[in-house]
Design an enzyme around this catalytic site. Structure first.
Site, short mmCIF file in Angstrom:
data_model
loop_
_atom_site.label_atom_id
_atom_site.label_comp_id
_atom_site.label_asym_id
_atom_site.label_seq_id
_atom_site.Cartn_x
_atom_site.Cartn_y
_atom_site.Cartn_z
N ASP A 18 -29.74 16.33 37.87
CA ASP A 18 -30.42 17.61 37.96
C ASP A 18 -31.90 17.34 37.66
O ASP A 18 -32.23 16.33 37.02
CB ASP A 18 -29.82 18.58 36.95
CG ASP A 18 -30.58 19.89 36.86
OD1 ASP A 18 -30.85 20.49 37.91
OD2 ASP A 18 -30.93 20.29 35.73
N ASP A 20 -34.83 19.98 36.76
CA ASP A 20 -35.55 20.77 35.76
C ASP A 20 -34.90 20.69 34.38
O ASP A 20 -33.70 20.95 34.23
CB ASP A 20 -35.62 22.24 36.19
CG ASP A 20 -36.33 22.41 37.52
OD1 ASP A 20 -36.98 21.44 37.97
OD2 ASP A 20 -36.23 23.49 38.12
N ASP A 191 -28.69 19.72 32.35
CA ASP A 191 -28.92 20.47 31.11
C ASP A 191 -28.22 21.82 31.10
O ASP A 191 -28.17 22.49 30.07
CB ASP A 191 -30.43 20.74 30.95
CG ASP A 191 -30.92 21.79 31.94
OD1 ASP A 191 -31.25 22.91 31.52
OD2 ASP A 191 -30.95 21.49 33.15
#
Length: 274
Positions: A18, A20, A191
C-alpha cells in the site's frame, strides 16, 4: 531480515505495498493539492478542504464513510481537468513533494525484496497519474491504482476502476495469475483495516503503522506489526540518484502549511457546529 534469495526453479513471488502511510507518510493525492492550486486547477477553498482532509488522514480519524466522501469530492473536483497538465504538474513537483516523505524503513524493505528476487508492486487507492510516477521513483516493478474515465484528454469525474478494499485483493489475484506469482510465498504491507482483503491474499501479510481496525485484526491473526517513523530523502540513502535538491526548510514549510490549514478548517467546523 527477509528470507533468502528466491530459488529460480520455484514460482515467482512479489511484495505488495500500500502507498499512503505505508511507504510514504501522507496521502499521495492530497499532498499535491498546493501544486494543483499553483497550476490553476484548484481554488483556495478546495486547497483548504484538501488540507483538512490530509489533517484528518494523518491523525488516523478518517473512517470508511469519510474516505468515500473524500473520493466523491475529489472525483467531482477533477472533472474537466486536462490529464496532460496533471501529469506535468506531478512530474515537475514529484521530487520536492514525495521524496522527503518516503519512509526509510519502507525504502529498505523494497530494496530487500528486490535483492531477494521478488517483484515490488505498489497498490494504491490514489489515481494512476500520481501513483505511477511515485512507483517509478521507488523502483517498483508494477503499479495498481485507481483510474478515472478520460474523454478528449480530460477527466469526466467518473471512476473507471477504484482500487479500494476487496478490489485491491482481486487485482492482486489477477496479477498473480498473469505473472505466475505464488501468492502463498508473497508479502503484503498496509496500514489500513480496509486492506485486510489484500493482506489475506498472501502468505506473509504485515501491518504497518496500523489503524485501530488493522491493529486488532493483526493481533487476532498473528500478523507481524511494523512501525515506520523515519521519512528520509532517497538521495540521502542512495547518493547516486540524480534527485534535484530541495532545501529542508522549504519542505518543512510546505508540511507545516498543510497541517496549519487543516487545523484552521477543523476549528472552523467545530465552531459552526457549536
Amino acid at each position: 531480515m527477509l528470507g533468502l534469495v528466491e530459488n529460480a526453479s520455484l514460482p515467482r513471488t512479489a511484495a505488495f505495498f500500500d502507498l499512503d502511510k505505508t511507504v510514504i507518510a501522507k496521502s499521495s493525492t492530497l499532498t499535491f493539492g498546493r501544486s494543483f492550486y499553483r497550476g490553476g486547477l484548484m481554488n483556495r477553498r478546495a486547497v483548504l478542504r484538501t488540507a483538512y482532509s490530509q489533517f484528518i488522514f494523518l491523525i488516523g480519524r478518517a473512517d470508511h464513510d469519510q474516505i468515500e466522501r473524500m473520493r466523491e469530492y475529489l472525483s467531482a473536483l477533477c472533472r474537466g481537468w486536462n490529464v496532460e497538465q496533471v501529469k506535468e504538474i506531478v512530474a515537475e513537483t514529484l521530487h520536492d513533494i514525495i521524496d522527503p516523505i518516503i519512509y526509510d524503513e519502507a525504502a529498505s524493505l523494497i530494496e530487500e525484496h528486490h535483492l531477494a528476487g521478488r517483484d515490488v508492486v505498489i497498490v494504491s487507492t490514489s489515481g494512476a497519474e500520481v501513483v505511477e510516477p511515485i512507483g517509478e521513483l521507488l523502483g517498483a516493478d508494477r503499479v495498481i491504482a485507481t483510474r478515472m474515465v478520460i474523454e478528449e484528454g480530460r477527466y469526466t469525474g467518473e471512476v473507471e476502476y477504484y482500487a479500494y478494499g476487496p478490489a485491491k485483493a482481486e487485482a492482486i489475484t489477477e496479477l498473480a495469475a498473469s505473472e505466475g506469482y505464488d501468492l502463498s510465498r508473497c508479502y503484503a504491507y498496509s496500514d489500513s483495516g480496509t486492506d485486510v482483503p489484500m493482506l489475506e491474499t498472501v502468505g506473509h501479510p504485515h501491518a504497518v503503522n496500523p489503524d485501530r481496525v488493522l491493529r486488532r485484526e493483526a493481533a487476532e491473526r498473528g500478523w507481524p506489526t511494523l512501525t515506520f517513523t523515519r521519512p528520509v530523502r532517497l538521495k540521502q540513502r542512495l547518493p547516486e540518484l540524480s534527485v534535484p535538491p530541495m532545501p529542508v526548510l522549504a519542505g518543512a514549510a510546505v508540511a507545516a502549511a498543510a497541517v496549519t490549514a487543516g487545523l484552521v478548517w477543523y476549528t472552523q467546523r467545530r465552531r459552526l457546529r457549536a
